[in-house]
Scaffold this motif. Structure first.
Motif, short mmCIF file in Angstrom:
data_model
loop_
_atom_site.label_atom_id
_atom_site.label_comp_id
_atom_site.label_asym_id
_atom_site.label_seq_id
_atom_site.Cartn_x
_atom_site.Cartn_y
_atom_site.Cartn_z
N GLY A 306 15.29 0.71 4.14
CA GLY A 306 14.41 -0.20 3.64
C GLY A 306 13.13 0.21 2.74
N MET A 307 12.70 1.66 3.53
CA MET A 307 11.54 2.37 2.88
C MET A 307 11.88 2.80 1.62
N LEU A 308 13.17 3.28 1.62
CA LEU A 308 13.58 4.00 0.19
C LEU A 308 13.69 2.86 -0.70
N LYS A 309 14.25 1.49 -0.30
CA LYS A 309 14.18 0.45 -1.41
C LYS A 309 12.90 -0.01 -1.67
N ALA A 310 11.82 0.15 -0.72
CA ALA A 310 10.68 -0.15 -1.09
C ALA A 310 10.07 0.53 -2.02
N LEU A 311 10.40 1.99 -1.95
CA LEU A 311 9.77 2.85 -2.95
C LEU A 311 10.34 2.90 -4.15
N GLY A 312 11.54 2.07 -4.42
CA GLY A 312 11.97 1.83 -5.71
C GLY A 312 13.45 2.20 -5.91
N PHE B 94 3.59 0.79 10.27
CA PHE B 94 4.24 1.78 10.87
C PHE B 94 5.47 2.25 10.18
N PHE B 95 6.18 3.32 10.72
CA PHE B 95 7.52 3.90 10.08
C PHE B 95 7.48 3.83 8.37
N ASN B 96 6.23 4.72 8.34
CA ASN B 96 5.67 4.79 6.93
C ASN B 96 6.59 5.91 6.43
N LEU B 97 6.66 6.97 6.87
CA LEU B 97 7.27 8.03 6.32
C LEU B 97 8.65 8.06 6.51
N LEU B 98 9.28 8.57 5.76
CA LEU B 98 10.90 9.06 6.09
C LEU B 98 11.03 10.14 7.06
N PRO B 99 11.42 9.91 8.16
CA PRO B 99 11.38 11.17 9.28
C PRO B 99 12.17 12.12 9.01
N ASP B 100 13.16 12.08 7.89
CA ASP B 100 14.13 13.19 7.70
C ASP B 100 13.50 14.20 6.73
N LEU B 101 12.37 13.87 6.01
CA LEU B 101 11.87 14.69 5.20
C LEU B 101 10.31 15.23 5.72
N THR B 102 9.94 16.29 5.42
CA THR B 102 8.65 16.82 5.41
C THR B 102 7.50 16.02 4.83
N ALA B 103 6.35 16.25 5.10
CA ALA B 103 4.90 15.47 4.67
C ALA B 103 5.27 15.72 3.04
N GLY B 147 -0.25 9.90 14.53
CA GLY B 147 -0.46 8.64 13.59
C GLY B 147 -1.34 8.53 12.37
N GLY B 148 -2.49 8.83 12.62
CA GLY B 148 -3.51 9.08 11.52
C GLY B 148 -3.06 9.96 10.51
N GLU B 149 -2.48 11.06 10.81
CA GLU B 149 -2.24 12.10 9.92
C GLU B 149 -1.11 11.62 9.06
N GLN B 150 0.04 10.97 9.80
CA GLN B 150 1.00 10.31 9.01
C GLN B 150 0.67 9.42 7.95
N GLN B 151 -0.54 8.46 8.61
CA GLN B 151 -0.78 7.46 7.35
C GLN B 151 -1.49 8.05 6.14
N ARG B 152 -2.24 9.41 6.45
CA ARG B 152 -2.80 9.97 5.27
C ARG B 152 -1.82 10.36 4.25
N VAL B 153 -0.65 11.04 5.03
CA VAL B 153 0.34 11.46 4.12
C VAL B 153 0.94 10.13 3.29
N ALA B 154 1.10 9.25 3.93
CA ALA B 154 1.63 7.90 3.25
C ALA B 154 0.69 7.40 2.17
N VAL B 155 -0.61 7.33 2.61
CA VAL B 155 -1.50 7.38 1.29
C VAL B 155 -1.21 8.06 0.18
N ALA B 156 -1.24 9.34 0.48
CA ALA B 156 -0.99 10.31 -0.73
C ALA B 156 0.60 9.87 -1.45
#
Ligand SMILES: Nc1ncnc2c1ncn2[C@@H]1O[C@H](COP(=O)(O)OP(=O)(O)OP(=O)(O)O)[C@@H](O)[C@H]1O
Ligand SMILES: [Mg+2]
Lengths: 416, 234
Positions: A306-312, B94-103, B147-156
């Motif tokens: 879903g995240m991938l889809k949201a990202l485009g 939550f679940f903002n970042l793709l867990p398999d990828l690095t920041a 969590g906070g660090e993840q959100q900051r990466v998500a912002v980036a």
């Protein structure tokens, strides 16, 4: 104010608007985009990927071993083939005048292990049951003998005293040329394969099946072109033959291989052949294994997708990602399967004589098998991922195979 | 007022469960470039649904969303996806970042999606991580970040393609107030420095100070619009 929302094109419209030349333009960037993601997924979930690969490998290996064993059995049978004098009332049948330029020397005995395509019909007549076989006028099964008034010439070896149905066109078969293959029963195979063309009345014993098992004969290794040099297909000649027979015996019923009942019987027999049954089971099991693991991986990763889809990421790119993951695992499984089969056959050959061998055809077939498993196993997960909306994926809601939104939100059928 | 960058008219979303839930009811909203809009309201009032509609993640039952002159109703699913790549940045709860990828890979992904070259992606990734103060954790996987660090990466990541608008759904919902404030300050800084437009959903009243406009929602409808530059419209 109601506004019409953008219509999703129907599958037919989509198919029509899709052009092959668009594919490379799409595939290149999509491939570059999803490949690292697929690699990463496999690397991060090594055990799961290995399990999927193992399932495919199991299917490939068992196919290869069985195929090698089958070929081995056929070779074994070859070694034991012996000519068997057959039937008393035999007449070869070649309707129509023989072409003048037939090389009579060609009309020789069929060497053991060589084969010819024959078409078969059973003819029930008032005077008993006959079996008609369509054959080529250049058939090696024919010995050109001159028949006089429907009688074999004097000096014809004993045991052959047929009568000519069409004396002017008939060609006899001399006894030594009639060959049957006695195949020792393995995997429940038929024991007697008759290599004969002609019109004959079966002996008292139950008729032992002239529906020659073509696969077995092919496995016996004769180049397909050797025997058959017909101008007309055997099947055509059979049709002509049975038509004439039908005229000769007005009360007769002509049953050919194409008669529905026979066709069904034939197919049933093939379907029940143990080798085929086991093969089907192996493919089904492997596909089911791949399917469940792929489905699990899809369900576990709904949020990720879903995240991938949201990202485009487009639906097709998401589909490509899953297909690529499954494809990489299948390729891994295929190669492992080859290794496993090679090891197994090597082990078997220590005890097995003659040695089992694998040919390029087997390898090609195993590639097809792995591709089949891939398609069967990944179709539903890929379709689900393509159909799901971002919201369904991102919030871990149920996903449905039908894209119809009211269906997808009714939820009575369960969904995934 | 300048030309709105994001606009919706009579936006309505009805979910067909049971008797039907009207999650968003006839919402009308205009967002000018460079605005910082805060959407507030109690749980279940429809904030997430509204943001999904504004980002083209979901289709409204009726009404229209217009982002930079693009009418969403005219776009197919695939066109919406392509539009999201370049025009919308998302930050979720939550679940903002793709867990398999690095920041760093997470931040780079949107840029790879639009086909930027390797060097440019690498350079911009570092720049962005630097701006959110996460350069030294670039090669860490999300599991290894707080969590906070993840959100900051998500912002980036949300800002990677310099989107026209960044939509954030309770970006601080999982964080303590200190990390939460840090994320909001990041938003605020990007808003001030790069003129980036933000639409943020939150129930934290403390965040009102960051916003130029506060939208109060209740039961799917906008009940009050508060212009932090002064005026209050009922
Ligand atoms: N996919 C869905 N199917 C059915 N109902 C839904 C769906 N999504 C949201 N709803 C309903 O719509 C309403 C609004 O939900 P939404 O998630 O937008 O609220 P919210 O303001 O984001 O709440 P919160 O602050 O708790 O996140 C809720 O009543 C919810 O039950
Ligand atoms: Mg919400």
């Amino acid at each position: 104010m109601m506004r019409r929302r953008a219509k999703e094109p129907s599958p037919v419209a989509r198919w029509r608007s899709w052009r092959v030349r668009d594919l490379p333009r799409w595939l290149g960037p999509a491939w570059r985009l999803v490949r690292p993601l697929a690699h990463r997924q496999l690397a991060r979930h090594g055990l799961q990927s290995a399990m999927v690969a193992l399932v495919v490998a199991g299917a490939v290996a068992s196919y290869l071993v069985m195929s090698a064993a089958g070929a081995g059995a056929a070779r074994e049978a070859m070694a034991q083939v012996r000519p068997v004098p057959l039937f008393a009332d035999v007449l070869a049948y070649a309707p129509g005048p023989l072409p003048a330029d037939i090389d009579r020397r060609m009309a020789r005995a069929v060497e053991i292990g060589h084969w010819e395509m024959v078409a078969v019909a059973e003819v029930y007549t008032a005077s008993g049951r006959y079996t008609a076989l369509g054959l080529s006028p250049t058939s090696r099964l024919l010995e050109a003998l001159t028949l006089t008034a429907g009688r074999w010439p004097s000096g014809t070896p004993a045991g052959v005293h047929g009568h000519a149905v069409f004396p002017d066109h008939a060609v006899g078969i001399s006894p030594g040329t009639i060959t049957s293959l006695e195949v020792p029963g393995r995997h429940g195979w038929h024991t007697l394969h008759v290599l004969v063309t002609g019109l004959y009345r079966p002996p008292g014993a139950p008729f032992s099946g002239p529906l020659v098992d073509r696969e077995t004969l092919i496995r016996l290794g004769d180049p397909v072109h050797q025997g058959v040099v017909g101008w007309l297909s055997p099947r055509y000649r059979l049709t002509a033959a049975t038509a004439r027979l039908a005229r000769m015996f007005p009360q007769g019923t002509v049953v050919t291989r194409d008669t529905p009942g026979v066709l069904v019987l034939d197919l049933t027999r093939r379907a029940w052949s143990p080798v085929l049954t086991v093969m089907g089971l192996v493919v089904a099991l492997a596909a089911a294994g791949l399917f469940s693991l792929m489905l699990l991986s899809f369900l576990r990763r709904k949020r990720y997708l879903g995240m991938l889809k949201a990202l485009g990421l487009e639906s097709s790119e998401l589909g490509l990602l899953l297909v690529m993951e499954a494809g990489l695992m299948s390729v891994l499984g295929l190669i492992t399967g080859w290794g496993m089969a090679a090891g197994l056959i090597w082990q078997l050959n220590r005890f097995h004589e003659p040695a089992l061998r694998l040919g390029p055809g087997d390898l090609a077939a195993s590639v097809l098998l792995a591709a089949g498993v891939l398609v069967l196993g990944s179709f539903i997960p890929v379709t689900l991922s393509r159909r799901a909306t971002v919201d369904q994926l991102l919030h871990n809601r149920r996903v449905y195979l039908s894209p119809n939104p009211s269906c997808a939100q009714c939820g009575r059928c369960g969904g995934f | 007022m300048s030309e709105p960058i994001l606009k919706c008219n009579e936006l309505h979303k009805r979910f067909l469960v049971g008797d039907g839930v009207d999650a968003v009811k006839d919402v009308r909203l205009t967002v000018a470039p460079g605005e910082f809009v805060l959407i507030m309201g109690p749980s279940g009032c429809g904030k997430t649904t509204l943001l999904n509609l504004l980002g083209g993640l979901d289709r409204p039952t009726r009404g229209e969303v217009i982002l930079k002159h693009r009418k969403f109703s005219r776009l197919s699913e695939n066109e919406l996806a392509r539009m999201r790549r370049t025009l919308v940045g998302f930050v979720f709860q939550f679940f903002n970042l793709l867990p398999d990828l690095t920041a760093a890979e997470n931040v780079a992904l949107p840029m790879r999606m639009i086909g930027l070259g390797h060097e440019e992606v690498a350079r911009r990734t570092l720049e962005l991580l630097d701006e959110v103060g996460m350069v030294d954790r670039a090669s860490h996987s999300p599991y290894e970040l707080s969590g906070g660090e993840q959100q900051r990466v998500a912002v980036a990541r949300a800002l990677a393609n310099r989107p026209a608008v960044v939509l954030a759904d309770e970006p601080t919902g999982n964080l303590d107030s200190q990390s939460g404030n840090r994320v909001m300050e990041l938003f605020s800084r990007f808003n001030a420095r790069h003129g980036q437009t933000f639409v943020v959903a939150s129930h934290d009243r403390g965040f009102r100070e960051y916003a130029t406009k506060v939208v109060h929602m209740l039961d799917g409808a906008v009940v009050r619009m508060e212009d932090r530059t002064g005026a209050v419209t009922p």
